[in-house]
Design a protein around this motif. Structure first.
Motif, PDB file in Angstrom:
ATOM      1  N   LEU A  17       0.830  -1.214   0.000  1.00 24.81           N
ATOM      2  CA  LEU A  17       0.000   0.000   0.000  1.00 24.81           C
ATOM      3  C   LEU A  17       0.858   1.256   0.000  1.00 24.81           C
ATOM      4  O   LEU A  17       0.470   2.283  -0.554  1.00 24.81           O
ATOM      5  CB  LEU A  17      -0.924   0.017   1.219  1.00 24.81           C
ATOM      6  CG  LEU A  17      -1.986  -1.073   1.312  1.00 24.81           C
ATOM      7  CD1 LEU A  17      -2.815  -0.880   2.572  1.00 24.81           C
ATOM      8  CD2 LEU A  17      -2.886  -1.088   0.084  1.00 24.81           C
ATOM      9  N   GLY A  18       2.012   1.167   0.672  1.00 23.28           N
ATOM     10  CA  GLY A  18       2.899   2.329   0.744  1.00 23.28           C
ATOM     11  C   GLY A  18       4.335   1.862   0.768  1.00 23.28           C
ATOM     12  O   GLY A  18       4.636   0.788   1.295  1.00 23.28           O
ATOM     13  N   SER A  19       5.244   2.661   0.188  1.00 25.04           N
ATOM     14  CA  SER A  19       6.625   2.212   0.009  1.00 25.04           C
ATOM     15  C   SER A  19       7.651   3.167   0.615  1.00 25.04           C
ATOM     16  O   SER A  19       8.848   2.982   0.408  1.00 25.04           O
ATOM     17  CB  SER A  19       6.904   2.040  -1.492  1.00 25.04           C
ATOM     18  OG  SER A  19       6.652   3.264  -2.186  1.00 25.04           O
ATOM     19  N   ALA A  20       7.195   4.177   1.347  1.00 29.46           N
ATOM     20  CA  ALA A  20       8.135   5.163   1.913  1.00 29.46           C
ATOM     21  C   ALA A  20       8.335   4.938   3.409  1.00 29.46           C
ATOM     22  O   ALA A  20       7.483   4.381   4.096  1.00 29.46           O
ATOM     23  CB  ALA A  20       7.615   6.588   1.692  1.00 29.46           C
ATOM     24  N   ALA A  21       9.465   5.421   3.905  1.00 28.06           N
ATOM     25  CA  ALA A  21       9.728   5.428   5.343  1.00 28.06           C
ATOM     26  C   ALA A  21       8.864   6.511   6.008  1.00 28.06           C
ATOM     27  O   ALA A  21       8.131   7.240   5.328  1.00 28.06           O
ATOM     28  CB  ALA A  21      11.203   5.692   5.596  1.00 28.06           C
ATOM     29  N   GLY A  22       8.990   6.616   7.326  1.00 28.39           N
ATOM     30  CA  GLY A  22       8.234   7.609   8.090  1.00 28.39           C
ATOM     31  C   GLY A  22       8.385   8.993   7.478  1.00 28.39           C
ATOM     32  O   GLY A  22       9.483   9.421   7.171  1.00 28.39           O
ATOM     33  N   GLY A  23       7.254   9.678   7.297  1.00 29.54           N
ATOM     34  CA  GLY A  23       7.263  11.003   6.683  1.00 29.54           C
ATOM     35  C   GLY A  23       6.838  10.979   5.228  1.00 29.54           C
ATOM     36  O   GLY A  23       6.349  11.978   4.707  1.00 29.54           O
ATOM     37  N   GLY A  24       7.020   9.822   4.560  1.00 30.73           N
ATOM     38  CA  GLY A  24       6.634   9.725   3.156  1.00 30.73           C
ATOM     39  C   GLY A  24       7.557  10.520   2.250  1.00 30.73           C
ATOM     40  O   GLY A  24       8.521  11.140   2.686  1.00 30.73           O
ATOM     41  N   VAL A  25       7.256  10.473   0.964  1.00 28.70           N
ATOM     42  CA  VAL A  25       7.993  11.260  -0.033  1.00 28.70           C
ATOM     43  C   VAL A  25       6.973  11.925  -0.966  1.00 28.70           C
ATOM     44  O   VAL A  25       6.230  11.217  -1.626  1.00 28.70           O
ATOM     45  CB  VAL A  25       8.939  10.376  -0.880  1.00 28.70           C
ATOM     46  CG1 VAL A  25       9.770  11.257  -1.819  1.00 28.70           C
ATOM     47  CG2 VAL A  25       9.865   9.537   0.000  1.00 28.70           C
ATOM     48  N   PRO A  26       6.875  13.254  -1.023  1.00 25.58           N
ATOM     49  CA  PRO A  26       7.678  14.194  -0.237  1.00 25.58           C
ATOM     50  C   PRO A  26       7.219  14.248   1.213  1.00 25.58           C
ATOM     51  O   PRO A  26       6.066  13.966   1.527  1.00 25.58           O
ATOM     52  CB  PRO A  26       7.411  15.534  -0.936  1.00 25.58           C
ATOM     53  CG  PRO A  26       6.040  15.402  -1.519  1.00 25.58           C
ATOM     54  CD  PRO A  26       5.919  13.959  -1.927  1.00 25.58           C
TER      55      PRO A  26
END
Ligand code: MLT
Ligand code: MN
Ligand code: ZN
Length: 304
Positions: A17-26
């Motif tokens: 569902l999501g592939s970013a670390a904490g905080g997301g990108v951007p």
């Protein structure tokens, strides 16, 4: 319900569902070159978590990111109905108690029954240092269950999950909680019919022998891709620690281990906004592909 499982036509499958670390990108407060680029040309990456199913009818969320509302809405398998409050989401398994993996539980408070599974120290953190359970209880319908590493948990007619202990990294807010080996786990999701498996390890500090053994016969590994390099955070921000000191084995160290498992599809997730693989034109992105891995993306579907 049993038909799909009985005739073998269905299979275990998962969606990242999501592939970013904490905080997301951007990240909301970040003006680094990678966040600027993501704002301008995309892609936007939401925070790491996945859903998995054995039957296609009931789905299990693995980690609950703060982005969970938009992630559920974007996933065609998770459309609610036909009953007014019926949802295919059966429950949640947590790999750790980090905020980027647990805050979504607060977002899912609208009254559908949810079974929440986590190891003893993670449950403890969510009842003491960050008393999310006490906050959720008055809203109704969550039940809490302790995950015991090594003991398979049957999730539906053909899906089971076994936790693999990965280490003692505690969230910053839980520094006063007692240390222990079950703060972070991976899950091996196994198709009880085909024997296929998917291993999810978004927070991997070291590629241990026990972890390597848990990959035997697996078709997919969705693994920690927070950093590409050990000193990436220091180089990018002038602060922070090494990747390993933050509990994240860098891609430069995990990628050489991929070759030991021919036939295993390796997907990097939990990508930090410092990671050069965010740019598909980078040499590091090319190195991941050449090394037999791939850079995860929001929405990726995996058939086990
Ligand atoms: C991590 O993955 O190391 C944590 O989620 C860091 C954080 O608190 O964002
Ligand atoms: Mn994280
Ligand atoms: Zn940034």
């Amino acid at each position: 319900m049993g038909a799909a499982a009985d005739d073998g036509a269905d299979a275990v499958r998962a969606r990242l569902l999501g592939s970013a670390a904490g905080g997301g990108v951007p990240q909301w407060n970040c003006a680094c070159e990678k966040c600027v680029r993501a704002r301008r040309v995309g892609p936007h990456r939401s925070q790491d978590c996945l859903v998995v199913t054995g039957t296609g009818e009931r789905w299990w969320l693995v980690n609950a990111s703060p982005d969970i509302r938009v992630q559920v809405i974007a996933a065609p398998e998770l459309v609610p109905g036909p009953g007014r409050r019926e949802t295919p989401l059966a429950g949640v398994l947590l790999t750790d108690a980090e905020l980027d993996h647990a805050l979504g539980l607060l977002v899912l408070r609208e009254g559908s029954p949810l079974a929440i599974h986590a190891t003893a120290p993670v449950r403890d953190a969510l009842e003491t240092a960050f008393p999310l359970r006490q906050v959720l209880d008055p809203y109704g319908t969550t039940s809490w269950h302790t995950v015991q590493p090594g003991k398979p948990l049957r999730l539906d007619e053909r899906l089971s999950a076994t936790a693999i202990p990965l280490g003692s990294k505690r969230p910053r807010y839980a520094a006063a909680c007692p240390p222990g080996p079950e703060w972070v786990v991976a899950y091996r999701f196994e198709d009880e019919v085909s024997g296929g498996a998917l291993v999810y390890a978004p927070c991997l500090a070291a590629w241990t022998e026990e972890f390597d053994a848990a990959l035997a016969g697996a078709r997919w590994l969705v693994v920690d891709g927070t950093f590409y390099r050990e000193d990436e955070m220091v180089r990018a921000t002038g602060g922070g620690g090494t990747a390993s000191s933050m509990g994240h084995l860098p891609i430069e160290s995990s990628l050489p281990r991929v070759g030991g498992h021919p036939g295993l599809e390796v997907v990097y997730t939990h990508l930090n906004n410092t990671n050069p693989v965010l740019d598909p034109a980078s040499a590091e992105y090319a190195a991941v592909v050449a090394g037999g891995g791939r850079v995860g993306s929001d929405g990726l579907v995996m058939e086990v």
